[in-house]
Design a protein around this motif. Structure first.
Motif, PDB file in Angstrom:
ATOM      1  N   GLN A 165      12.591  -6.004   2.033  1.00 18.43           N
ATOM      2  CA  GLN A 165      13.078  -7.370   1.842  1.00 18.43           C
ATOM      3  C   GLN A 165      14.554  -7.385   1.445  1.00 18.43           C
ATOM      4  O   GLN A 165      15.335  -8.221   1.928  1.00 18.43           O
ATOM      5  CB  GLN A 165      12.247  -8.064   0.757  1.00 18.43           C
ATOM      6  N   LYS A 166      14.942  -6.462   0.620  1.00 20.06           N
ATOM      7  CA  LYS A 166      16.342  -6.367   0.217  1.00 20.06           C
ATOM      8  C   LYS A 166      17.226  -5.966   1.400  1.00 20.06           C
ATOM      9  O   LYS A 166      18.354  -6.442   1.539  1.00 20.06           O
ATOM     10  CB  LYS A 166      16.502  -5.359  -0.919  1.00 20.06           C
ATOM     11  N   ALA A 167      16.703  -5.082   2.243  1.00 16.95           N
ATOM     12  CA  ALA A 167      17.476  -4.575   3.380  1.00 16.95           C
ATOM     13  C   ALA A 167      17.766  -5.657   4.424  1.00 16.95           C
ATOM     14  O   ALA A 167      18.794  -5.619   5.096  1.00 16.95           O
ATOM     15  CB  ALA A 167      16.747  -3.395   4.030  1.00 16.95           C
ATOM     16  N   ILE A 168      16.861  -6.638   4.576  1.00 16.42           N
ATOM     17  CA  ILE A 168      17.039  -7.666   5.616  1.00 16.42           C
ATOM     18  C   ILE A 168      17.494  -9.003   5.044  1.00 16.42           C
ATOM     19  O   ILE A 168      17.623  -9.987   5.788  1.00 16.42           O
ATOM     20  CB  ILE A 168      15.725  -7.875   6.408  1.00 16.42           C
ATOM     21  N   GLU A 169      17.740  -9.032   3.757  1.00 18.27           N
ATOM     22  CA  GLU A 169      18.122 -10.284   3.105  1.00 18.27           C
ATOM     23  C   GLU A 169      19.383 -10.881   3.745  1.00 18.27           C
ATOM     24  O   GLU A 169      20.389 -10.199   3.950  1.00 18.27           O
ATOM     25  CB  GLU A 169      18.374 -10.029   1.613  1.00 18.27           C
ATOM     26  N   GLY A 170      19.306 -12.154   4.090  1.00 19.80           N
ATOM     27  CA  GLY A 170      20.458 -12.862   4.643  1.00 19.80           C
ATOM     28  C   GLY A 170      20.655 -12.684   6.136  1.00 19.80           C
ATOM     29  O   GLY A 170      21.566 -13.298   6.711  1.00 19.80           O
ATOM     30  N   LYS A 171      19.833 -11.896   6.785  1.00 25.45           N
ATOM     31  CA  LYS A 171      19.986 -11.671   8.222  1.00 25.45           C
ATOM     32  C   LYS A 171      19.307 -12.787   9.034  1.00 25.45           C
ATOM     33  O   LYS A 171      18.317 -13.363   8.590  1.00 25.45           O
ATOM     34  CB  LYS A 171      19.402 -10.314   8.619  1.00 25.45           C
ATOM     35  N   GLU A 172      19.857 -13.064  10.199  1.00 30.76           N
ATOM     36  CA  GLU A 172      19.260 -14.070  11.076  1.00 30.76           C
ATOM     37  C   GLU A 172      17.915 -13.572  11.607  1.00 30.76           C
ATOM     38  O   GLU A 172      17.718 -12.376  11.799  1.00 30.76           O
ATOM     39  CB  GLU A 172      20.198 -14.373  12.254  1.00 30.76           C
ATOM     40  N   LYS A 173      17.015 -14.517  11.845  1.00 37.55           N
ATOM     41  CA  LYS A 173      15.671 -14.163  12.295  1.00 37.55           C
ATOM     42  C   LYS A 173      15.505 -14.451  13.784  1.00 37.55           C
ATOM     43  O   LYS A 173      15.398 -15.611  14.193  1.00 37.55           O
ATOM     44  CB  LYS A 173      14.631 -14.947  11.490  1.00 37.55           C
ATOM     45  N   PRO A 174      15.477 -13.415  14.602  1.00 39.71           N
ATOM     46  CA  PRO A 174      15.310 -13.626  16.058  1.00 39.71           C
ATOM     47  C   PRO A 174      13.903 -14.103  16.392  1.00 39.71           C
ATOM     48  O   PRO A 174      12.924 -13.676  15.767  1.00 39.71           O
ATOM     49  CB  PRO A 174      15.588 -12.242  16.648  1.00 39.71           C
ATOM     50  N   THR A 175      13.779 -14.986  17.368  1.00 34.78           N
ATOM     51  CA  THR A 175      12.449 -15.442  17.798  1.00 34.78           C
ATOM     52  C   THR A 175      11.704 -14.271  18.421  1.00 34.78           C
ATOM     53  O   THR A 175      12.258 -13.510  19.227  1.00 34.78           O
ATOM     54  CB  THR A 175      12.573 -16.590  18.815  1.00 34.78           C
TER      55      THR A 175
END
Length: 354
Positions: A228-238
């Motif tokens: 969760q920390k590693a992907i925090e703030g990243k856009e979420k691809p469909t």
């Protein structure tokens, strides 16, 4: 003359007195000897008292050690009696009582087999299904058949202390085993990570591996937190996760499934999150045209989808964003689910985890 004689007598008398006093001063008296003897005896008695004290202290220390050891042995001996009998509520809402620690187990569930091995109790398993293939040591354990069509007679012959099953086992099969006097514990993970943590903890209690189960769950939660920390703030691809396709219909990780939760934790925007019951349509998939499509690495799924009507026209397939993943890491909802989550993140956010 008389004076001279008197002087000589006086001198002689003084000399006698001086020698007498000198002689008395150089001789030990009986009183002196008695004093020294008493001193020596008192000193010896003191030494003896100290030795006795040391001996008594050593004895007390040894007694305390023996008492501590006895208490520890008593504690170890009573540990099992403190746990059992153990009552667990199964997936049917029925209370199952386990009278003592199970020494032998038949597992009718690949995820339970993996979990029991992960808890360090693989040697308890004396029967497993054809689908229980991890870890490799299970190859040495006798198979009792499939997940739903298993050999009840063989299980009865094995005479396990307990049989553990998950949600897929038919109710009538569970009833038949119980009719044979076999203790059967059926558990469900409730389609969530918390559900998985819960049944791992429950299995740990059942097989007397509670501490190991707690440590395993803590480790899994820590890994999820790291992700969760590693992907925090990243856009979420469909994203679309292919569970089933073809003439039988199209199936995916709808919003009410555990797999949809995993996709969300991996930082994906599941296009089927608003649907329920696993079912989806190819028309919906084409309409939403996901950026990423994920499929099983088995059954030649990727090659089939690349040429299948509807799927072959998806942007993700055309641009090489149709990815394979080990489905067992997800559909066997056990300790390796965090490995599956990690692999999912590597697909969706390849720069997040090295």
């Amino acid at each position: 003359m008389k004076k001279l004689l008197k002087l000589l007598l006086t001198t002689m008398l003084i000399s006698v007195l001086v020698f007498s006093l000198a002689a008395c001063g150089g001789k030990k008296t009986p009183k002196d000897d008695t004093y020294n003897q008493e001193n020596q005896v008192e000193k010896d008695d003191t030494s003896k008292t100290d030795e006795d004290k040391d001996t008594n202290e050593d004895k007390d220390t040894n007694d305390k050690k023996d008492e501590t050891t006895s208490n520890e042995e008593e504690k170890d001996t009573s540990s099992e009696s403190d746990i059992y009998p153990l009552t667990i509520t199964d997936k049917y809402g029925k209370e199952i009582t386990i009278e003592k620690e199970p020494k032998t187990v038949v597992s009718i569930s690949p995820e339970f087999t993996e979990t029991i091995f992960a808890l360090g109790a693989g040697d308890k398993i004396i029967g497993r299904t054809d689908f229980c293939d991890y870890p490799s040591e299970v190859a040495n354990i006798e198979s009792i058949g499939g997940l739903q069509e298993f050999n009840i007679e063989k299980i009865v012959d094995l005479n396990p202390d307990i049989v553990v099953t998950s949600a897929h086992v038919k109710d009538d099969a569970v009833a038949k085993l119980q009719e044979q006097g076999i203790t059967v514990l059926s558990l469900s993970w409730n389609e969530s990570f918390e559900g998985i943590y819960g049944y791992i903890s429950t299995l740990g209690e059942v097989i007397n591996k509670k501490q190991e189960a707690n440590e395993l769950v803590t480790s899994m939660k820590d890994k999820v937190t790291e992700i969760q920390k590693a992907i925090e703030g990243k856009e979420k691809p469909t994203t679309y996760f292919v569970v089933g396709y073809g003439e039988g219909g199209d199936f995916t990780a709808t919003g009410d499934t555990f797999l949809s939760e995993a996709m969300a934790l991996a930082g994906a925007d599941n296009i089927a999150k608003d649907a329920t019951g696993w079912a989806y349509s190819i028309e919906q998939i084409v309409d939403k045209d996901p950026e990423i499509v994920i499929c099983s690495d088995k059954y030649d799924s990727k090659t089939t989808l690349e040429s299948l009507e509807g799927y072959k026209d998806l942007t993700a397939v055309k641009e090489g964003k149709l990815y394979e993943i080990d489905e067992n890491l997800f559909f066997r909802q056990g300790p390796r689910i965090v490995d599956g989550l990690t692999n999912l993140v590597k697909i969706i956010h390849p720069d997040a985890i090295k």
